[in-house]
Design an enzyme around this catalytic site. Structure first.
Site, short mmCIF file in Angstrom:
data_model
loop_
_atom_site.label_atom_id
_atom_site.label_comp_id
_atom_site.label_asym_id
_atom_site.label_seq_id
_atom_site.Cartn_x
_atom_site.Cartn_y
_atom_site.Cartn_z
N ARG A 1 29.73 15.08 51.45
CA ARG A 1 30.40 14.76 52.72
C ARG A 1 31.41 15.82 53.14
O ARG A 1 31.75 15.94 54.32
CB ARG A 1 31.08 13.39 52.65
CG ARG A 1 30.09 12.24 52.76
CD ARG A 1 30.77 10.91 53.07
NE ARG A 1 31.57 10.44 51.96
CZ ARG A 1 32.89 10.33 51.98
NH1 ARG A 1 33.57 10.65 53.06
NH2 ARG A 1 33.53 9.88 50.92
N GLN B 1 40.34 30.52 48.02
CA GLN B 1 39.19 31.20 48.63
C GLN B 1 39.40 31.40 50.12
O GLN B 1 39.09 32.46 50.67
CB GLN B 1 37.91 30.39 48.38
CG GLN B 1 36.70 30.94 49.09
CD GLN B 1 35.44 30.16 48.78
OE1 GLN B 1 34.80 30.41 47.77
NE2 GLN B 1 35.09 29.21 49.62
N GLY C 1 36.32 24.53 53.52
CA GLY C 1 37.13 23.38 53.10
C GLY C 1 38.41 23.82 52.42
O GLY C 1 38.43 24.81 51.67
N HIS D 1 30.92 19.18 52.87
CA HIS D 1 30.12 20.14 53.63
C HIS D 1 29.71 19.57 54.99
O HIS D 1 29.73 20.28 56.01
CB HIS D 1 28.83 20.50 52.87
CG HIS D 1 29.04 21.13 51.54
ND1 HIS D 1 28.75 20.49 50.35
CD2 HIS D 1 29.52 22.35 51.20
CE1 HIS D 1 29.01 21.29 49.34
NE2 HIS D 1 29.49 22.42 49.81
N SER E 1 30.32 19.93 44.67
CA SER E 1 28.95 19.95 44.18
C SER E 1 28.91 19.82 42.66
O SER E 1 27.97 19.27 42.10
CB SER E 1 28.26 21.26 44.60
OG SER E 1 28.25 21.39 46.01
N ARG E 2 29.96 20.29 41.99
CA ARG E 2 30.00 20.23 40.53
C ARG E 2 30.18 18.82 40.00
O ARG E 2 29.94 18.56 38.82
CB ARG E 2 31.13 21.13 40.01
CG ARG E 2 30.92 22.61 40.33
CD ARG E 2 32.09 23.45 39.87
NE ARG E 2 32.01 24.81 40.36
CZ ARG E 2 31.33 25.80 39.77
NH1 ARG E 2 30.70 25.55 38.65
NH2 ARG E 2 31.31 27.01 40.29
N LEU F 1 24.83 19.63 48.86
CA LEU F 1 25.76 19.23 49.91
C LEU F 1 26.30 17.81 49.71
O LEU F 1 25.60 16.91 49.27
CB LEU F 1 25.07 19.32 51.27
CG LEU F 1 24.48 20.68 51.65
CD1 LEU F 1 23.93 20.64 53.06
CD2 LEU F 1 25.52 21.79 51.51
N LYS G 1 39.78 22.47 50.01
CA LYS G 1 39.75 22.28 48.55
C LYS G 1 39.76 23.64 47.87
O LYS G 1 40.41 23.82 46.84
CB LYS G 1 38.50 21.49 48.13
CG LYS G 1 38.38 21.32 46.61
CD LYS G 1 37.19 20.48 46.23
CE LYS G 1 35.89 21.23 46.44
NZ LYS G 1 35.74 22.36 45.45
N MET H 1 35.73 15.93 46.67
CA MET H 1 34.28 16.11 46.63
C MET H 1 33.94 17.55 46.26
O MET H 1 34.53 18.50 46.78
CB MET H 1 33.67 15.74 47.98
CG MET H 1 33.67 14.25 48.22
SD MET H 1 32.59 13.79 49.57
CE MET H 1 32.59 12.00 49.34
#
Length: 279
Positions: free
Chosen positions: A35, A153, A147, A37, A186-187, A33, A149, A184
């Site tokens: 910011r 999806q 999100g 998320h 996770s990757r 996680l 981003k 931002m």
């Protein structure tokens, strides 16, 4: 903040909340996680009586086994970050809980899952639809937060909700960025120091591109963005498409539709990063 690992326990608690007339907000995540998320969690806590956050790395949406293997898993840190926002339930199931049997369902989204990420990651959005539909069935949320981003999806999930006649509102929240503009993800944790430093060129170029409308045509701007990013030896553009914001069809003119989205995926070393910008 209560941790739940079994579907039966989750459903029991959700049933209890619903019997009291409480609204349910849901934030599905794959962990690691950041910011972004947490902003979704904050939005859900603010607008619902009960908030559920799931942490589950879904194997069916990875078309690359190595990508699944290396996806960051940081449960201890995730729980620590969530504690500041106090969601009511944290659902952390094992794979066998979500998939007691193999999920053979095939979803059809027409054009939506055949372009951009769908074209470059065959089967990815079918896996997304499998897990999100299962989670929606388990959590029965009134509102679910995603999100922007992951713009494509979100479009696919909205279509899935419509096709399955689900009574959940899909809420798309703004992209949260690092101080240097990088979206931002996770990757980002998988980037080397040098790769991370150069990855900010992605958003920097997208922001500059907005100032070139309408001086450049759609095709000229698309080519400019690709060439500009590819000048950086650490970066390689997989695709950059300028599409309408509903059907995700490529536009040919700036007058084609009210809102245009520039969607991009860039390979940074071995890491794929996505971003988008509204024109």
């Amino acid at each position: 903040m209560e941790i739940v690992k079994l579907v039966a326990d989750l459903k029991s608690k959700i049933s209890s909340y619903k019997s009291k007339g409480k609204s349910i907000g849901f934030v599905p995540t794959m962990g690691a996680l950041h910011r972004g998320h947490l902003s979704l969690t904050k939005e859900s806590v603010k607008n619902n009586d009960v908030t559920v956050v799931s942490i589950f790395v879904n194997p069916t949406q990875f078309n690359n086994p190595d990508d699944l293997k290396t996806y960051p898993r940081t449960i201890t840190e995730d729980l620590d970050k969530l504690s500041a926002y106090q969601p009511d339930l944290i659902f952390i199931p094992e794979v066998e809980e979500i998939y007691p049997e193999s999920d053979s369902r095939v979803f059809k989204f027409g054009h939506l899952d055949q372009v951009m990420e769908g074209k470059n990651r065959p089967g990815h959005f079918n896996g997304v639809a499998q897990v999100v539909s299962k989670l929606f069935n388990m959590v029965e949320p009134d509102n679910a937060y995603f999100g922007r981003k992951d713009f494509q999806q979100v479009a696919v999930i909205k279509q899935m909700v419509k096709d399955l006649h689900l009574s959940v509102s899909v809420v798309a929240c703004p992209i949260i960025r690092e101080t240097d503009g990088l979206a931002m993800s996770s990757r980002n944790l998988l980037l080397s120091l040098e790769e991370r430093k150069n990855a900010s060129k992605i958003s920097e170029t997208l922001f500059k591109a907005r100032n070139l409308v309408p001086a450049l045509s759609v095709i000229e701007l698309r080519d400019w963005v690709i060439e500009e990013i590819n000048k950086n030896p650490y970066l390689s553009v997989e695709y950059f498409e300028i599409v309408d914001d509903t059907k995700l069809l490529p536009i040919e003119s700036w007058e084609d539709t009210n809102e245009k989205i520039g969607c991009i995926t860039v390979q940074v070393g071995k890491v794929r990063l996505i971003d988008n910008v509204t024109f």
